[in-house]
Motif scaffolding. Sequence first.
Motif, mmCIF file in Angstrom:
data_model
loop_
_atom_site.group_PDB
_atom_site.id
_atom_site.type_symbol
_atom_site.label_atom_id
_atom_site.label_comp_id
_atom_site.label_asym_id
_atom_site.label_seq_id
_atom_site.Cartn_x
_atom_site.Cartn_y
_atom_site.Cartn_z
ATOM 1 N N ASP A 213 0.834 -1.206 0.000
ATOM 2 C CA ASP A 213 0.000 0.000 0.000
ATOM 3 C C ASP A 213 0.871 1.260 0.000
ATOM 4 O O ASP A 213 0.573 2.236 -0.696
ATOM 5 N N LEU A 214 1.922 1.246 0.805
ATOM 6 C CA LEU A 214 2.808 2.417 0.891
ATOM 7 C C LEU A 214 3.520 2.671 -0.440
ATOM 8 O O LEU A 214 3.633 3.811 -0.886
ATOM 9 N N ILE A 215 3.982 1.620 -1.055
ATOM 10 C CA ILE A 215 4.695 1.766 -2.341
ATOM 11 C C ILE A 215 3.755 2.323 -3.415
ATOM 12 O O ILE A 215 4.110 3.208 -4.184
ATOM 13 N N ARG A 216 2.518 1.809 -3.440
ATOM 14 C CA ARG A 216 1.540 2.292 -4.422
ATOM 15 C C ARG A 216 1.219 3.757 -4.164
ATOM 16 O O ARG A 216 1.103 4.561 -5.099
ATOM 17 N N PHE A 217 1.096 4.123 -2.883
ATOM 18 C CA PHE A 217 0.716 5.488 -2.530
ATOM 19 C C PHE A 217 1.833 6.472 -2.884
ATOM 20 O O PHE A 217 1.576 7.568 -3.362
ATOM 21 N N TYR A 218 3.088 6.081 -2.663
ATOM 22 C CA TYR A 218 4.194 6.999 -2.878
ATOM 23 C C TYR A 218 4.811 6.889 -4.268
ATOM 24 O O TYR A 218 5.712 7.644 -4.605
#
Length: 219
Positions: A213-218
């Motif tokens: 989720d963090l990788i997709r968001f950033y």
Amino acid sequence: ILPVPTTKDNKTVFAPLTNRVIELEEIYEKTAEQLILCCNYNFEKRRCIDYNTLDSYALLNAVPTAEGAIKVAIEQTDFTLWQSNILVIGYGRVGKILADRLKSFGANVTVSARKPRDFALLEALGFNYINTENIKNLFLGYDIIFNTVDATVLYGDTLKNLPSALLVDLSTKGGFDLDYAKSLGIKALKAPALPGKTAPQTAGKILAKTVSDLIRFYN
């Protein structure tokens, strides 16, 4: 992407499955604009996210922690959780889930907290509660005590007046002097990192989802 916890000595990356020593300084040297994902550590002047600061991770991770704590309690006692008098010190993420699960077992649960809003919520949910600041002045006649607070809350005099209960410390830094508690005949133990020990598959899935989720968001 760094491990949970990222370091135990604030000098090297916690990597017990390799014989290589990875210095934290090496992470600094090899990063500039990269996003660093870690746990219980902050790389200053870097784009850094601590998993444990995220409710999306920490609240879900509290579930295997609570279940692991209950497993420890069942294994270390010769009585049921049902009708046991249990104190949960701290009403943070882990404390909330743990108190809820213990109540479902039919235990008589008291929660120690500090904030008026927590007292109000506990009363609304039907829990007994006490102020953590007053613990040192109370006789803690509980069958089991779980500490989730990452600071000393049970001092010498309090431990002296403690019956031979089971005392389980779920915090990282410790809420009491473990050796001193044992010297008084108290059955005391530390139980850190329970998700990885008692439910590694679930803990892995929670971490993988958080990282994705963090990788997709950033990105």
